[in-house]
Enzyme design. Structure first.
Site, PDB file in Angstrom:
ATOM      1  N   VAL A 292      50.467  46.127  36.200  1.00  0.00           N
ATOM      2  CA  VAL A 292      51.196  46.491  34.979  1.00  0.00           C
ATOM      3  C   VAL A 292      52.617  46.786  35.438  1.00  0.00           C
ATOM      4  CG1 VAL A 292      51.432  48.181  33.118  1.00  0.00           C
ATOM      5  CG2 VAL A 292      49.160  47.414  33.811  1.00  0.00           C
ATOM      6  N   PRO A 293      53.553  45.855  35.177  1.00  0.00           N
ATOM      7  CA  PRO A 293      54.900  45.932  35.755  1.00  0.00           C
ATOM      8  C   PRO A 293      55.823  46.935  35.055  1.00  0.00           C
ATOM      9  CG  PRO A 293      54.742  43.998  34.364  1.00  0.00           C
ATOM     10  CD  PRO A 293      53.367  44.635  34.380  1.00  0.00           C
ATOM     11  N   CYS A 294      55.555  48.214  35.265  1.00  0.00           N
ATOM     12  CA  CYS A 294      56.343  49.258  34.612  1.00  0.00           C
ATOM     13  C   CYS A 294      57.814  49.204  35.026  1.00  0.00           C
ATOM     14  CB  CYS A 294      55.754  50.632  34.896  1.00  0.00           C
ATOM     15  SG  CYS A 294      55.473  50.978  36.621  1.00  0.00           S
ATOM     16  N   HIS A 295      58.110  48.567  36.166  1.00  0.00           N
ATOM     17  CA  HIS A 295      59.494  48.442  36.610  1.00  0.00           C
ATOM     18  C   HIS A 295      60.325  47.574  35.671  1.00  0.00           C
ATOM     19  CE1 HIS A 295      57.355  45.023  38.400  1.00  0.00           C
ATOM     20  NE2 HIS A 295      58.502  44.368  38.289  1.00  0.00           N
TER      21      HIS A 295
END
Length: 105
Positions: free
Chosen positions: A43-46
């Site tokens: 989950v690419p929260c960046h």
């Protein structure tokens, strides 16, 4: 929040406000969920930044002047690898990199 964040394509970013428009809640609640993201980098929260197009937070720290001064630089490095560039002051260089989902239009 996690499902929506997974849909942000590599090389693009979205904002905390756009995520909350798509899934409900507030930008702060989105930030809290992403700060505690146990599924990174899946989950690419960046890829979620501030509405002002400032780099925003990462792992509970906000901006390059945060307590350890490392998490923001880590987020910048990950996004740079994906082709997303920021100014020296931490703002997105190319507005075209902001991704809008159909559910936020």
């Amino acid at each position: 929040v996690y499902d929506f964040t997974k849909s942000i394509p590599c090389g693009k970013v979205s904002t905390y406000a756009d995520v909350c428009r798509a899934v409900g809640g507030s930008p702060r609640s989105v930030g809290n969920a992403l700060r505690n993201n146990p599924f990174a980098p899946y989950v690419p929260c960046h890829r979620v930044i501030s509405s002002s197009l400032y780099i925003g937070g990462f792992l509970g720290e906000w901006g390059p002047d945060s307590k350890t001064k490392t998490q923001c630089h880590r987020k910048l490095a990950i996004l740079k690898e994906e082709g997303v560039a920021f100014t020296e002051k931490g703002y997105l260089r190319e507005r075209e990199r902001v991704w809008k989902s159909l559910s936020t239009d």
